[in-house]
Design an enzyme around this catalytic site. Structure first.
Site, PDB file in Angstrom:
ATOM      1  N   SER A   1     -52.516 -11.634  36.749  1.00  0.00           N
ATOM      2  CA  SER A   1     -53.690 -11.971  36.904  1.00  0.00           C
ATOM      3  C   SER A   1     -54.754 -10.760  37.164  1.00  0.00           C
ATOM      4  O   SER A   1     -54.380  -9.868  37.882  1.00  0.00           O
ATOM      5  CB  SER A   1     -53.912 -13.182  37.685  1.00  0.00           C
ATOM      6  OG  SER A   1     -53.599 -14.458  37.379  1.00  0.00           O
TER       7      SER A   1
ATOM      8  N   ASP B   1     -40.537 -21.654  36.252  1.00  0.00           N
ATOM      9  CA  ASP B   1     -40.908 -20.506  36.675  1.00  0.00           C
ATOM     10  C   ASP B   1     -40.357 -20.351  38.118  1.00  0.00           C
ATOM     11  O   ASP B   1     -40.257 -21.084  38.854  1.00  0.00           O
ATOM     12  CB  ASP B   1     -42.269 -20.394  36.931  1.00  0.00           C
ATOM     13  CG  ASP B   1     -43.108 -19.311  37.470  1.00  0.00           C
ATOM     14  OD1 ASP B   1     -42.773 -18.299  36.836  1.00  0.00           O
ATOM     15  OD2 ASP B   1     -44.145 -19.117  37.962  1.00  0.00           O
TER      16      ASP B   1
HETATM   17  P1  13P Z   1     -50.538 -14.130  39.204  1.00  0.00           P
HETATM   18  O1  13P Z   1     -50.314 -14.526  40.793  1.00  0.00           O
HETATM   19  O2  13P Z   1     -51.020 -12.942  39.002  1.00  0.00           O
HETATM   20  O3  13P Z   1     -51.390 -15.225  38.353  1.00  0.00           O
HETATM   21  O4  13P Z   1     -49.162 -14.167  38.756  1.00  0.00           O
HETATM   22  C1  13P Z   1     -48.247 -15.442  38.347  1.00  0.00           C
HETATM   23  C2  13P Z   1     -47.035 -15.349  37.956  1.00  0.00           C
HETATM   24  O5  13P Z   1     -46.375 -14.477  38.087  1.00  0.00           O
HETATM   25  C3  13P Z   1     -46.175 -16.837  37.977  1.00  0.00           C
HETATM   26  O6  13P Z   1     -44.794 -16.441  37.654  1.00  0.00           O
HETATM   27  O1  G3H Z   2     -45.191 -16.807  40.928  1.00  0.00           O
HETATM   28  C1  G3H Z   2     -45.426 -18.059  41.503  1.00  0.00           C
HETATM   29  C2  G3H Z   2     -46.523 -18.934  40.680  1.00  0.00           C
HETATM   30  O2  G3H Z   2     -47.846 -18.407  40.867  1.00  0.00           O
HETATM   31  C3  G3H Z   2     -46.573 -20.225  41.031  1.00  0.00           C
HETATM   32  O3  G3H Z   2     -46.988 -20.376  42.410  1.00  0.00           O
HETATM   33  O4  G3H Z   2     -45.012 -21.358  43.704  1.00  0.00           O
HETATM   34  O5  G3H Z   2     -47.339 -21.838  44.286  1.00  0.00           O
HETATM   35  O6  G3H Z   2     -46.472 -22.939  42.289  1.00  0.00           O
HETATM   36  P1  G3H Z   2     -46.380 -21.803  43.057  1.00  0.00           P
HETATM   37 ZN    ZN Z   3     -44.170 -14.916  38.943  1.00  0.00          ZN
END
Ligand code: 13P
Ligand code: G3H
Ligand code: ZN
Length: 313
Positions: A216, A83
């Site tokens: 979310s 991600d």
């Molecule tokens: P949220 O913060 O809305 O859960 O989004 C998560 C996200 O986009 C991770 O890449």
């Molecule tokens: O988009 C970000 C995700 O919520 C991941 O969050 O970088 O704190 O792991 P993080």
């Molecule tokens: Zn994201």
């Protein structure tokens, strides 16, 4: 079943008018909660690992826990995805790692041509190794935060740029800025998403899976529970579920969820500690926290419509 790329699950989601949930994971309990839920619902699933997750748990642990999950649930249709990959080097490291079937390269902060060059480099390397790539175009952020239309448009994904970007990079899916943002404070006023933009992007990009980050819903009962038991989350607000369903109807195939899982765990723990101040056996409170993750993910699967859609060879 071995891990799969997102290609098949996205193609079926696109055709079927539903979306696949992509859940951020950082530890054993969350991985267990997510996998227990998708196994029970027979849903395709994407486990997402951010750079922060790698730094927190370490890739060796995350890899072994996911492998254990696959042994526990042999019939999952599961992809593992990086991600918000920040650099080519990290994307390459994940492409070279057998546990990852998909990576995101996030060049959304770069000028267009630099985002294209970085994304193309990752796409070429990934495709040569049988993996797929998600990129991002536009800047995530609540629409009402940028009051002037000209400013708003500067942040949202531009359809002309998107067409050009996809043609130049050959990317497999695209994260689009349509008014969502990460975290628990998504809208200052009423929630609003650029639905017409989703429709337009789907029309222009013909079959390319679109990704919704910051998806979310920030359930108010969880915010209230956190605040009731000592938390401080004033005015936390997310994307209403009906809006997510509408966006899915118009072409969103992947929906990213992290914050709602964090809230489910935090609300559960805060309540538990308040009600059982004498408990210090961590299994006693991590067990309900893990169950809260499972319930949250099962609910998301219902909202996204991907239950029963896993295809297992
Ligand atoms: P949220 O913060 O809305 O859960 O989004 C998560 C996200 O986009 C991770 O890449
Ligand atoms: O988009 C970000 C995700 O919520 C991941 O969050 O970088 O704190 O792991 P993080
Ligand atoms: Zn994201």
């Amino acid at each position: 079943m071995p891990l799969v790329t997102t290609k098949g699950m996205f193609a079926r989601a696109y055709e079927g008018g539903y979306a696949v949930g992509a859940f951020n994971v950082n530890n054993m309990e969350v991985i267990q909660g997510v996998l227990d839920a998708v196994a029970e619902k027979n849903a395709p699933c994407i486990l997402q690992i951010s750079k922060g997750a790698r730094d927190y748990a370490g890739m060796i642990y995350l890899r072994k826990i996911i492998e254990a999950g696959l042994e526990e649930h042999p019939d999952l249709e599961l992809a593992v995805h990086l991600d918000h990959g920040p650099t080519f080097e990290l994307a390459k490291q994940c492409i070279d790692d057998p546990i990852f079937t998909s990576v995101m390269i996030d060049g959304s902060h770069l000028p267009l041509e630099e985002n294209i060059a970085l994304t193309k480099k990752v796409v070429d390397y990934a495709h040569a190794h049988g993996k797929v790539v998600e990129a991002e175009l536009g800047r995530l952020g609540g629409i009402e935060e940028h009051v002037k239309v000209s400013e708003r448009e500067a942040f949202l994904t531009d359809p002309d740029e998107a067409e050009y970007f996809v043609e130049k990079t050959g990317v497999d899916s695209l994260a689009v800025a349509i008014g969502t943002s990460h975290g628990a404070y998504k809208f200052k006023g009423e929630p609003v998403l650029a639905m017409d933009l989703v429709k337009e992007l789907t029309r222009r990009l013909k079959g390319l899976p679109l990704v919704m980050h910051g998806a979310s819903s920030v359930p108010q009962e969880l915010v209230e529970k956190c605040n009731k038991y000592g938390g401080k989350l004033p005015n936390a607000r997310g994307v209403p579920e009906e809006m997510i369903q509408e966006a899915v109807k118009y072409g969103i195939c992947k929906v990213n969820i992290d914050t709602d899982i964090r809230l489910a765990i935090t609300a559960t723990l805060r309540e538990f500690f308040h009600e059982h101040p004498e408990v210090f056996d961590y299994r006693k409170y991590l067990k309900p926290a893990r169950e809260a993750v499972k319930q949250m993910v099962m609910h998301k699967i219902d909202v996204l419509g991907c239950g029963g859609k896993a295809v297992v060879d």
